[in-house]
Design a protein around this motif. Structure first.
Motif, PDB file in Angstrom:
ATOM      1  N   ALA A 159      -4.648 -23.177  13.954  1.00 31.78           N
ATOM      2  CA  ALA A 159      -3.766 -23.565  15.067  1.00 31.78           C
ATOM      3  C   ALA A 159      -4.127 -24.952  15.597  1.00 31.78           C
ATOM      4  O   ALA A 159      -3.246 -25.786  15.848  1.00 31.78           O
ATOM      5  CB  ALA A 159      -3.862 -22.527  16.181  1.00 31.78           C
ATOM      6  N   VAL A 160      -5.426 -25.218  15.749  1.00 35.26           N
ATOM      7  CA  VAL A 160      -5.859 -26.543  16.219  1.00 35.26           C
ATOM      8  C   VAL A 160      -5.455 -27.623  15.225  1.00 35.26           C
ATOM      9  O   VAL A 160      -4.980 -28.707  15.601  1.00 35.26           O
ATOM     10  CB  VAL A 160      -7.385 -26.551  16.462  1.00 35.26           C
ATOM     11  CG1 VAL A 160      -7.875 -27.957  16.758  1.00 35.26           C
ATOM     12  CG2 VAL A 160      -7.743 -25.617  17.615  1.00 35.26           C
ATOM     13  N   GLY A 161      -5.615 -27.336  13.938  1.00 34.85           N
ATOM     14  CA  GLY A 161      -5.237 -28.306  12.913  1.00 34.85           C
ATOM     15  C   GLY A 161      -3.742 -28.598  12.914  1.00 34.85           C
ATOM     16  O   GLY A 161      -3.323 -29.748  12.771  1.00 34.85           O
ATOM     17  N   LEU A 162      -2.928 -27.560  13.093  1.00 35.81           N
ATOM     18  CA  LEU A 162      -1.485 -27.774  13.127  1.00 35.81           C
ATOM     19  C   LEU A 162      -1.063 -28.574  14.357  1.00 35.81           C
ATOM     20  O   LEU A 162      -0.171 -29.433  14.272  1.00 35.81           O
ATOM     21  CB  LEU A 162      -0.757 -26.420  13.108  1.00 35.81           C
ATOM     22  CG  LEU A 162      -0.806 -25.660  11.770  1.00 35.81           C
ATOM     23  CD1 LEU A 162      -0.199 -24.290  11.911  1.00 35.81           C
ATOM     24  CD2 LEU A 162      -0.101 -26.452  10.667  1.00 35.81           C
ATOM     25  N   LEU A 163      -1.685 -28.318  15.499  1.00 32.67           N
ATOM     26  CA  LEU A 163      -1.374 -29.097  16.698  1.00 32.67           C
ATOM     27  C   LEU A 163      -1.774 -30.565  16.524  1.00 32.67           C
ATOM     28  O   LEU A 163      -1.049 -31.478  16.958  1.00 32.67           O
ATOM     29  CB  LEU A 163      -2.079 -28.492  17.912  1.00 32.67           C
ATOM     30  CG  LEU A 163      -1.549 -27.122  18.384  1.00 32.67           C
ATOM     31  CD1 LEU A 163      -2.427 -26.579  19.509  1.00 32.67           C
ATOM     32  CD2 LEU A 163      -0.101 -27.257  18.860  1.00 32.67           C
ATOM     33  N   TRP A 164      -2.918 -30.792  15.894  1.00 37.80           N
ATOM     34  CA  TRP A 164      -3.351 -32.165  15.635  1.00 37.80           C
ATOM     35  C   TRP A 164      -2.395 -32.852  14.657  1.00 37.80           C
ATOM     36  O   TRP A 164      -2.064 -34.034  14.813  1.00 37.80           O
ATOM     37  CB  TRP A 164      -4.771 -32.141  15.081  1.00 37.80           C
ATOM     38  CG  TRP A 164      -5.346 -33.493  14.775  1.00 37.80           C
ATOM     39  CD1 TRP A 164      -5.672 -33.996  13.554  1.00 37.80           C
ATOM     40  CD2 TRP A 164      -5.645 -34.527  15.710  1.00 37.80           C
ATOM     41  NE1 TRP A 164      -6.156 -35.267  13.657  1.00 37.80           N
ATOM     42  CE2 TRP A 164      -6.157 -35.623  14.983  1.00 37.80           C
ATOM     43  CE3 TRP A 164      -5.539 -34.634  17.090  1.00 37.80           C
ATOM     44  CZ2 TRP A 164      -6.553 -36.807  15.572  1.00 37.80           C
ATOM     45  CZ3 TRP A 164      -5.925 -35.819  17.698  1.00 37.80           C
ATOM     46  CH2 TRP A 164      -6.433 -36.895  16.950  1.00 37.80           C
ATOM     47  N   PHE A 165      -1.922 -32.107  13.690  1.00 35.45           N
ATOM     48  CA  PHE A 165      -0.944 -32.650  12.744  1.00 35.45           C
ATOM     49  C   PHE A 165       0.360 -33.022  13.454  1.00 35.45           C
ATOM     50  O   PHE A 165       0.961 -34.067  13.179  1.00 35.45           O
ATOM     51  CB  PHE A 165      -0.677 -31.619  11.651  1.00 35.45           C
ATOM     52  CG  PHE A 165       0.414 -32.002  10.702  1.00 35.45           C
ATOM     53  CD1 PHE A 165       0.236 -33.030   9.790  1.00 35.45           C
ATOM     54  CD2 PHE A 165       1.635 -31.331  10.715  1.00 35.45           C
ATOM     55  CE1 PHE A 165       1.245 -33.393   8.916  1.00 35.45           C
ATOM     56  CE2 PHE A 165       2.644 -31.688   9.852  1.00 35.45           C
ATOM     57  CZ  PHE A 165       2.449 -32.715   8.938  1.00 35.45           C
ATOM     58  N   LEU A 166       0.787 -32.172  14.387  1.00 36.64           N
ATOM     59  CA  LEU A 166       1.989 -32.473  15.163  1.00 36.64           C
ATOM     60  C   LEU A 166       1.797 -33.734  16.003  1.00 36.64           C
ATOM     61  O   LEU A 166       2.712 -34.563  16.125  1.00 36.64           O
ATOM     62  CB  LEU A 166       2.334 -31.277  16.055  1.00 36.64           C
ATOM     63  CG  LEU A 166       3.547 -31.443  16.977  1.00 36.64           C
ATOM     64  CD1 LEU A 166       4.815 -31.665  16.147  1.00 36.64           C
ATOM     65  CD2 LEU A 166       3.706 -30.223  17.880  1.00 36.64           C
ATOM     66  N   ALA A 167       0.603 -33.883  16.578  1.00 35.19           N
ATOM     67  CA  ALA A 167       0.321 -35.074  17.390  1.00 35.19           C
ATOM     68  C   ALA A 167       0.359 -36.352  16.557  1.00 35.19           C
ATOM     69  O   ALA A 167       0.695 -37.425  17.067  1.00 35.19           O
ATOM     70  CB  ALA A 167      -1.038 -34.921  18.074  1.00 35.19           C
ATOM     71  N   LEU A 168       0.023 -36.259  15.280  1.00 31.18           N
ATOM     72  CA  LEU A 168       0.090 -37.424  14.401  1.00 31.18           C
ATOM     73  C   LEU A 168       1.499 -37.647  13.850  1.00 31.18           C
ATOM     74  O   LEU A 168       1.926 -38.784  13.647  1.00 31.18           O
ATOM     75  CB  LEU A 168      -0.883 -37.252  13.226  1.00 31.18           C
ATOM     76  CG  LEU A 168      -2.380 -37.245  13.556  1.00 31.18           C
ATOM     77  CD1 LEU A 168      -3.181 -36.934  12.299  1.00 31.18           C
ATOM     78  CD2 LEU A 168      -2.815 -38.573  14.135  1.00 31.18           C
TER      79      LEU A 168
END
Length: 406
Positions: free
Chosen positions: A14-23
């Protein structure tokens, strides 16, 4: 796998997907006409579903519920590995060389262009592999030797009309001299200090090429460089004629010959007494010096040897492009070549070749994805380094340590 471990994995996803969305959103959602969210979330949703499916399959596999599927796959993999181990090396190398020779005959100009770039970077990667992979000396200015070789051929050809085949060894010699110049003041340095000095040397060479107007024509570069030529026997007149290699597929065979020569030389160096001495310096320089290894001379030789192959590649680059300029030899190029060596496997010739294919050919394969190809490329590289931190094809260490004999 316990419930607590499973929760940690899902939280990390979940943290990785949110970081991906932020990028992802700043790249796709911010446009001159305003902010857009639909396209960003559409792409994000596809990656999120893929990530969730992969995580679910992984946890099912960890629970042992996919053993019935995994066992046949492992059996097939072991069978292929057995066949590979039993196949003589010369047969595989002969098949690869035959495929490389036939390649231009069954492909188009775009494939020739990509293949030529791959072979140039193979020469650069293998040259840097001597310095970084074998001798363990970090070099962030390696592309400077590439520039020295390119400008050597360009200036000799334009000013003195010297042919490519005569200039190529001269370009390698000048690059080796440049390697000795950088190697001498760095022989007592290690780690971060060595990286800073080599980085500074690369920038010095680039600035010299950019500002020495009388010699290099500064930022305008050198134009009018001749392509390589060969002697061709004319059976009609029974005379030798000069054939200019103007077609890209003809130039492909030139860089293929240089790449094969580089591979053979690096292989012989790797398995020679000099190569063993370089590996001793890489593992423990102090211990190697106490055992009688001349670390001063061998480190200098590593810089010079690696620079020679960069000089060869630089001469070909100048002949192929018919133009050289200082903007072609930036720090980014040095970083790319170093990434190829590290990704493929330091000290490994097949690993460096695979690293070049991953960083040069792979982005071209995903060119149709436009902006998304860099996400696929970056994600693939990150995943690869997590799965195989020693590289795609790590080098085999000769012999075993005492604790491994049990």
């Amino acid at each position: 796998m316990t419930i607590q471990e499973s929760k940690k994995l899902w939280i990390a996803l979940a943290v990785g997907l949110l970081w991906f969305l932020a990028l992802l959103w700043p790249l796709l959602g911010i446009k001159p006409e305003g902010l857009e969210f639909a396209k960003t979330f559409d792409i994000f949703l596809k990656f999120a579903v893929a990530g969730i499916c992969i995580m679910a399959v992984y946890q099912i596999q960890q629970a042992g519920k996919l053993d019935s599927v995994g066992t046949p796959i492992r059996s097939v993999a072991e069978y292929i590995q057995t066949i590979y181990a039993k196949t003589p090396t010369w047969i595989m190398l002969g098949a690869l060389l035959t495929a490389a020779i036939i390649f231009p005959l069954v492909t188009g100009r775009y494939a020739h262009d990509v293949a030529s770039s791959v072979l140039v970077y193979i020469c650069l990667g293998l040259g840097l592999n001597i310095v970084v992979g074998l001798a363990g000396l970090l070099d962030l200015g390696y592309i400077a030797f590439y520039g020295v070789g390119a400008y050597t051929y360009a200036l000799l050809n334009v000013n003195y009309d010297m042919p490519f085949w005569l200039c190529m060894p001269i370009a390698g010699g000048f690059a080796a001299i440049a390697g000795c110049i950088i190697g001498y003041p760095t022989l007592r340095m290690r780690g971060d200090y060595l990286a800073i000095v080599t980085l500074g040397f690369g920038e010095i060479v680039r600035l010299i090429l950019n500002n020495w107007m009388e010699l290099t024509n500064g930022p305008n570069g050198v134009l009018g460089i001749s392509k390589p030529s060969i002697w061709w026997f004319d059976f009609g007149d029974f005379t030798f004629e000069t054939l200019m290699l103007k077609k890209l597929w003809m130039l492909y065979y030139v860089i293929l010959a240089i790449a094969v020569f580089t591979i053979l030389c690096v292989y012989r160096l790797n398995y020679s007494r000099i190569g063993r001495a370089w590996e001793a310096i890489r593992e423990d320089e102090t211990a190697a010096e106490l055992m009688g290894v001349n670390t001063f001379l061998l480190k200098l030789l590593a810089y010079a040897s690696g620079a020679v192959f960069a000089g060869f590649a630089g001469a070909y680059f100048a002949a192929r492009m018919r133009f050289v300029g200082p903007e072609s030899f930036t720090f980014l190029e040095s970083a790319m070549v170093l990434a190829m060596v590290v990704l493929g496997g330091m000290g490994s010739i097949p690993g460096v070749i695979l690293g070049v294919l991953a960083l040069v050919a792979l982005p071209e394969a995903f060119r149709d994805f436009e902006l998304y190809r860099m996400f696929i490329f970056g994600g693939s590289m990150t995943l690869m380094m997590l799965i195989r931190p020693k590289g795609i094809w790590p080098a085999k260490r000769m012999g075993k340590r005492s604790e491994e004999m049990d």
